[in-house]
Scaffold this motif. Structure first.
Motif, PDB file in Angstrom:
ATOM      1  N   ARG A   1      69.877  27.943  33.277  1.00  0.00           N
ATOM      2  CA  ARG A   1      70.287  26.880  32.363  1.00  0.00           C
ATOM      3  C   ARG A   1      71.459  26.089  32.931  1.00  0.00           C
ATOM      4  NH1 ARG A   1      72.036  27.371  25.923  1.00  0.00           N
ATOM      5  NH2 ARG A   1      71.520  25.197  25.447  1.00  0.00           N
ATOM      6  N   PHE A   2      71.385  24.745  32.791  1.00  0.00           N
ATOM      7  CA  PHE A   2      72.551  23.925  33.108  1.00  0.00           C
ATOM      8  C   PHE A   2      72.646  22.683  32.214  1.00  0.00           C
ATOM      9  CE2 PHE A   2      69.183  22.800  36.124  1.00  0.00           C
ATOM     10  CZ  PHE A   2      69.088  21.427  35.991  1.00  0.00           C
ATOM     11  N   THR A   3      71.768  22.564  31.198  1.00  0.00           N
ATOM     12  CA  THR A   3      71.899  21.521  30.180  1.00  0.00           C
ATOM     13  C   THR A   3      71.623  22.145  28.809  1.00  0.00           C
ATOM     14  OG1 THR A   3      69.579  20.810  30.065  1.00  0.00           O
ATOM     15  CG2 THR A   3      70.941  19.820  31.805  1.00  0.00           C
ATOM     16  N   LYS A   4      71.998  21.432  27.771  1.00  0.00           N
ATOM     17  CA  LYS A   4      71.772  21.930  26.418  1.00  0.00           C
ATOM     18  C   LYS A   4      70.286  21.983  26.088  1.00  0.00           C
ATOM     19  CE  LYS A   4      73.223  21.225  21.616  1.00  0.00           C
ATOM     20  NZ  LYS A   4      73.871  22.546  21.513  1.00  0.00           N
ATOM     21  N   ARG A   5      69.562  20.949  26.478  1.00  0.00           N
ATOM     22  CA  ARG A   5      68.149  20.837  26.111  1.00  0.00           C
ATOM     23  C   ARG A   5      67.260  21.857  26.823  1.00  0.00           C
ATOM     24  NH1 ARG A   5      63.784  18.184  28.120  1.00  0.00           N
ATOM     25  NH2 ARG A   5      62.197  17.488  26.619  1.00  0.00           N
ATOM     26  N   MET A   6      67.733  22.421  27.916  1.00  0.00           N
ATOM     27  CA  MET A   6      66.904  23.377  28.656  1.00  0.00           C
ATOM     28  C   MET A   6      66.536  24.597  27.815  1.00  0.00           C
ATOM     29  SD  MET A   6      68.529  23.254  32.500  1.00  0.00           S
ATOM     30  CE  MET A   6      67.451  24.500  33.208  1.00  0.00           C
ATOM     31  N   VAL A   7      67.408  24.974  26.882  1.00  0.00           N
ATOM     32  CA  VAL A   7      67.132  26.090  25.976  1.00  0.00           C
ATOM     33  C   VAL A   7      67.407  25.619  24.555  1.00  0.00           C
ATOM     34  CG1 VAL A   7      67.748  28.434  25.280  1.00  0.00           C
ATOM     35  CG2 VAL A   7      67.723  27.822  27.705  1.00  0.00           C
ATOM     36  N   THR A   8      66.359  25.541  23.749  1.00  0.00           N
ATOM     37  CA  THR A   8      66.523  25.083  22.366  1.00  0.00           C
ATOM     38  C   THR A   8      66.462  26.267  21.400  1.00  0.00           C
ATOM     39  OG1 THR A   8      64.135  24.608  22.272  1.00  0.00           O
ATOM     40  CG2 THR A   8      65.605  22.781  22.835  1.00  0.00           C
ATOM     41  N   ASN A   9      67.216  26.120  20.301  1.00  0.00           N
ATOM     42  CA  ASN A   9      67.267  27.140  19.245  1.00  0.00           C
ATOM     43  C   ASN A   9      67.726  28.496  19.774  1.00  0.00           C
ATOM     44  OD1 ASN A   9      66.203  25.366  17.131  1.00  0.00           O
ATOM     45  ND2 ASN A   9      64.268  25.505  18.235  1.00  0.00           N
ATOM     46  N   TYR A  10      68.779  28.461  20.592  1.00  0.00           N
ATOM     47  CA  TYR A  10      69.270  29.706  21.219  1.00  0.00           C
ATOM     48  C   TYR A  10      69.619  30.762  20.182  1.00  0.00           C
ATOM     49  CZ  TYR A  10      74.153  29.223  19.843  1.00  0.00           C
ATOM     50  OH  TYR A  10      75.308  29.174  19.112  1.00  0.00           O
TER      51      TYR A  10
ATOM     52  N   GLY B   1      82.774  23.735  33.871  1.00  0.00           N
ATOM     53  CA  GLY B   1      82.501  22.975  32.658  1.00  0.00           C
ATOM     54  C   GLY B   1      81.098  23.226  32.140  1.00  0.00           C
ATOM     55  N   THR B   2      80.126  23.241  33.046  1.00  0.00           N
ATOM     56  CA  THR B   2      78.743  23.514  32.650  1.00  0.00           C
ATOM     57  C   THR B   2      78.629  24.900  32.040  1.00  0.00           C
ATOM     58  OG1 THR B   2      77.918  22.090  34.421  1.00  0.00           O
ATOM     59  CG2 THR B   2      76.362  23.663  33.489  1.00  0.00           C
ATOM     60  N   TYR B   3      79.283  25.869  32.660  1.00  0.00           N
ATOM     61  CA  TYR B   3      79.269  27.245  32.140  1.00  0.00           C
ATOM     62  C   TYR B   3      79.883  27.305  30.748  1.00  0.00           C
ATOM     63  CZ  TYR B   3      79.970  32.343  32.165  1.00  0.00           C
ATOM     64  OH  TYR B   3      79.942  33.683  31.870  1.00  0.00           O
ATOM     65  N   LYS B   4      80.998  26.618  30.567  1.00  0.00           N
ATOM     66  CA  LYS B   4      81.711  26.659  29.282  1.00  0.00           C
ATOM     67  C   LYS B   4      80.865  26.123  28.142  1.00  0.00           C
ATOM     68  CE  LYS B   4      85.885  24.919  26.996  1.00  0.00           C
ATOM     69  NZ  LYS B   4      87.140  24.134  27.179  1.00  0.00           N
ATOM     70  N   TYR B   5      80.207  24.983  28.368  1.00  0.00           N
ATOM     71  CA  TYR B   5      79.511  24.320  27.269  1.00  0.00           C
ATOM     72  C   TYR B   5      78.100  24.855  27.015  1.00  0.00           C
ATOM     73  CZ  TYR B   5      83.362  21.033  27.216  1.00  0.00           C
ATOM     74  OH  TYR B   5      84.614  20.477  27.113  1.00  0.00           O
ATOM     75  N   PHE B   6      77.410  25.266  28.057  1.00  0.00           N
ATOM     76  CA  PHE B   6      76.000  25.607  27.873  1.00  0.00           C
ATOM     77  C   PHE B   6      75.688  27.097  27.972  1.00  0.00           C
ATOM     78  CE2 PHE B   6      75.907  21.262  29.896  1.00  0.00           C
ATOM     79  CZ  PHE B   6      75.842  20.593  28.674  1.00  0.00           C
TER      80      PHE B   6
ATOM     81  N   GLN C   1      78.724  29.885  27.904  1.00  0.00           N
ATOM     82  CA  GLN C   1      79.760  30.521  27.097  1.00  0.00           C
ATOM     83  C   GLN C   1      79.689  30.069  25.638  1.00  0.00           C
ATOM     84  OE1 GLN C   1      83.717  29.444  28.315  1.00  0.00           O
ATOM     85  NE2 GLN C   1      84.722  30.613  26.710  1.00  0.00           N
ATOM     86  N   GLY C   2      79.455  28.779  25.429  1.00  0.00           N
ATOM     87  CA  GLY C   2      79.490  28.223  24.078  1.00  0.00           C
ATOM     88  C   GLY C   2      78.289  28.531  23.217  1.00  0.00           C
ATOM     89  N   GLU C   3      77.213  29.031  23.820  1.00  0.00           N
ATOM     90  CA  GLU C   3      76.018  29.411  23.051  1.00  0.00           C
ATOM     91  C   GLU C   3      75.656  30.843  23.418  1.00  0.00           C
ATOM     92  OE1 GLU C   3      72.883  26.530  23.334  1.00  0.00           O
ATOM     93  OE2 GLU C   3      74.063  24.983  22.331  1.00  0.00           O
ATOM     94  N   PRO C   4      76.412  31.808  22.880  1.00  0.00           N
ATOM     95  CA  PRO C   4      76.279  33.216  23.295  1.00  0.00           C
ATOM     96  C   PRO C   4      74.903  33.798  23.002  1.00  0.00           C
ATOM     97  CG  PRO C   4      78.289  32.857  22.011  1.00  0.00           C
ATOM     98  CD  PRO C   4      77.459  31.627  21.859  1.00  0.00           C
ATOM     99  N   VAL C   5      74.380  34.516  23.977  1.00  0.00           N
ATOM    100  CA  VAL C   5      73.120  35.241  23.780  1.00  0.00           C
ATOM    101  C   VAL C   5      73.370  36.737  23.994  1.00  0.00           C
ATOM    102  CG1 VAL C   5      70.718  35.500  24.483  1.00  0.00           C
ATOM    103  CG2 VAL C   5      71.754  33.232  24.402  1.00  0.00           C
ATOM    104  N   GLN C   6      73.547  37.181  25.244  1.00  0.00           N
ATOM    105  CA  GLN C   6      73.825  38.604  25.475  1.00  0.00           C
ATOM    106  C   GLN C   6      74.663  38.821  26.722  1.00  0.00           C
ATOM    107  OE1 GLN C   6      70.408  41.234  25.819  1.00  0.00           O
ATOM    108  NE2 GLN C   6      71.596  42.964  25.048  1.00  0.00           N
ATOM    109  N   PHE C   7      74.096  38.511  27.911  1.00  0.00           N
ATOM    110  CA  PHE C   7      74.833  38.587  29.169  1.00  0.00           C
ATOM    111  C   PHE C   7      74.760  37.219  29.850  1.00  0.00           C
ATOM    112  CE2 PHE C   7      73.377  42.914  28.335  1.00  0.00           C
ATOM    113  CZ  PHE C   7      74.562  43.634  28.488  1.00  0.00           C
ATOM    114  N   THR C   8      75.615  37.036  30.851  1.00  0.00           N
ATOM    115  CA  THR C   8      75.608  35.754  31.546  1.00  0.00           C
ATOM    116  C   THR C   8      75.468  35.958  33.046  1.00  0.00           C
ATOM    117  OG1 THR C   8      78.006  35.590  31.885  1.00  0.00           O
ATOM    118  CG2 THR C   8      77.139  34.791  29.790  1.00  0.00           C
ATOM    119  N   GLY C   9      74.974  34.895  33.692  1.00  0.00           N
ATOM    120  CA  GLY C   9      74.848  34.874  35.129  1.00  0.00           C
ATOM    121  C   GLY C   9      75.462  33.605  35.680  1.00  0.00           C
TER     122      GLY C   9
END
Length: 323
Positions: free
Chosen positions: A238-247, A273-278, A280-288
């Motif tokens: 993921r690197f945009t908001k639209r890439m994953v909808t209804n997170y 910045g990309t990490y922060k908004y798309f 970190q800002g939409e938490p799911v479980q783990f991050t890469g």
């Protein structure tokens, strides 16, 4: 009298069996629920961000890789030197370079064991519609077999990644079951090349919805139950908001660990910045977090972020990918 004795023996036997079951289940429950270390690692991973770890996440089943380890992966395709380090170098050299990165990450965070991984794009999006009209190309099993063998000398995990093009996860994922039922094989899905609106791959950035992700995680969870496998990791780029909808509708499961992977390239400030908004800002479980040997350093004076810089992110990425 005989019947009464048999009944007593049956009750005693049943009680003993029940006690054994309780003892066995209690041991399993202890492995799952006595989670001081797990909770401590998850809090450490959050790195001060109160949104993490997510509250809805179930406890993992035994054998889970995250957060007990960090995964460092080389990404690519065997037919292309331009798609990532995995296909750019001959196997011996590739493994040597990967293990050098593993060593670097281990030194940067000595408290977290590092596992190497090969992240192979086994379905690639294509500008040409191809014979199947789906704008994707499925790699032959012989190539996937080579990647499986390439991983063995360094005991690396393997991720199979799909770029569906005009196809969908319901069509593509089951085709890989013979590999996904292997304990060391995990999965990745790339929304960038899921062209739901009908654009040719590469012309626009694609998208996956929570429903697509939930289908894949349910499928993987089913394999874990069917073949008695340890939890699978599922990486979503993921690197945009639209890439994953209804997170917020993404379902978490005890035998699937979801990693939202920051897939953008550029200089450190842009990537953070990309990490922060798309992510970190939409938490799911783990991050890469993906690091690009070439694209991150363009244009000069851009540079690739160091492990020490990545480890300061909130939350701390547990999956690192090099392309």
């Amino acid at each position: 009298m005989k019947n009464s004795l048999l009944a007593l023996l049956f009750v005693a036997s049943a009680s003993a069996a029940s006690a054994q079951t309780i003892t066995k289940d209690s041991t399993l429950q202890k492995a799952i629920l006595d989670t001081a270390r797990y909770d401590s690692l998850m809090i450490r991973m959050a790195n001060g961000d109160k949104r993490w770890p997510v509250k809805k996440a179930p406890l993992p089943l035994p054998g889970a890789i995250l957060p007990f380890n960090r995964v460092v992966a080389y990404y690519g395709n065997m037919y292309s030197k331009n798609m990532g380090a995995l296909g750019q170098y001959e196997p011996v050299e590739m493994r040597k370079k990967l293990m050098a990165e593993v060593k670097t990450w281990q030194a940067a965070d000595p408290s977290t064991p590092v596992k190497p991984a090969l992240h192979y794009i086994c379905v690639t999006a294509q500008a040409d519609a191809g014979r199947n009209g789906l704008h994707n190309l499925r790699m032959p099993f012989s190539q996937i077999d080579k990647v499986i063998e390439m991983a063995k000398p360094i005991n690396a995990l393997v991720f199979l990644d799909i770029q569906v093009g005009f196809s969908d996860v319901q069509t593509e994922v089951p085709l890989l079951e013979k590999y996904l039922k292997m304990p060391n094989v995990h999965f990745g899905m790339d929304p960038e090349f899921s062209m739901k609106e009908g654009s040719v791959p590469g012309k626009r950035i694609g998208t996956f919805d929570a429903k697509d992700i939930n289908y894949v995680s349910e499928y993987l969870a089913g394999l874990c139950k069917k073949y008695n496998l340890p939890p699978k990791m599922l990486v979503i780029h993921r690197f945009t908001k639209r890439m994953v909808t209804n997170y917020q509708d993404i379902k978490l499961r005890e035998n699937v660990q979801l990693v939202m992977d920051m897939d953008g390239w550029g200089g450190p400030d842009l990537k953070k910045g990309t990490y922060k908004y798309f992510v970190q800002g939409e938490p799911v479980q783990f991050t890469g977090f993906k690091l690009f040997y070439k694209n991150d350093i363009k244009p000069v004076p851009h540079r690739m972020m160091t492990p020490e810089e990545v480890l300061k992110l909130k939350p701390v990425p547990m999956y690192i990918q090099y392309q």
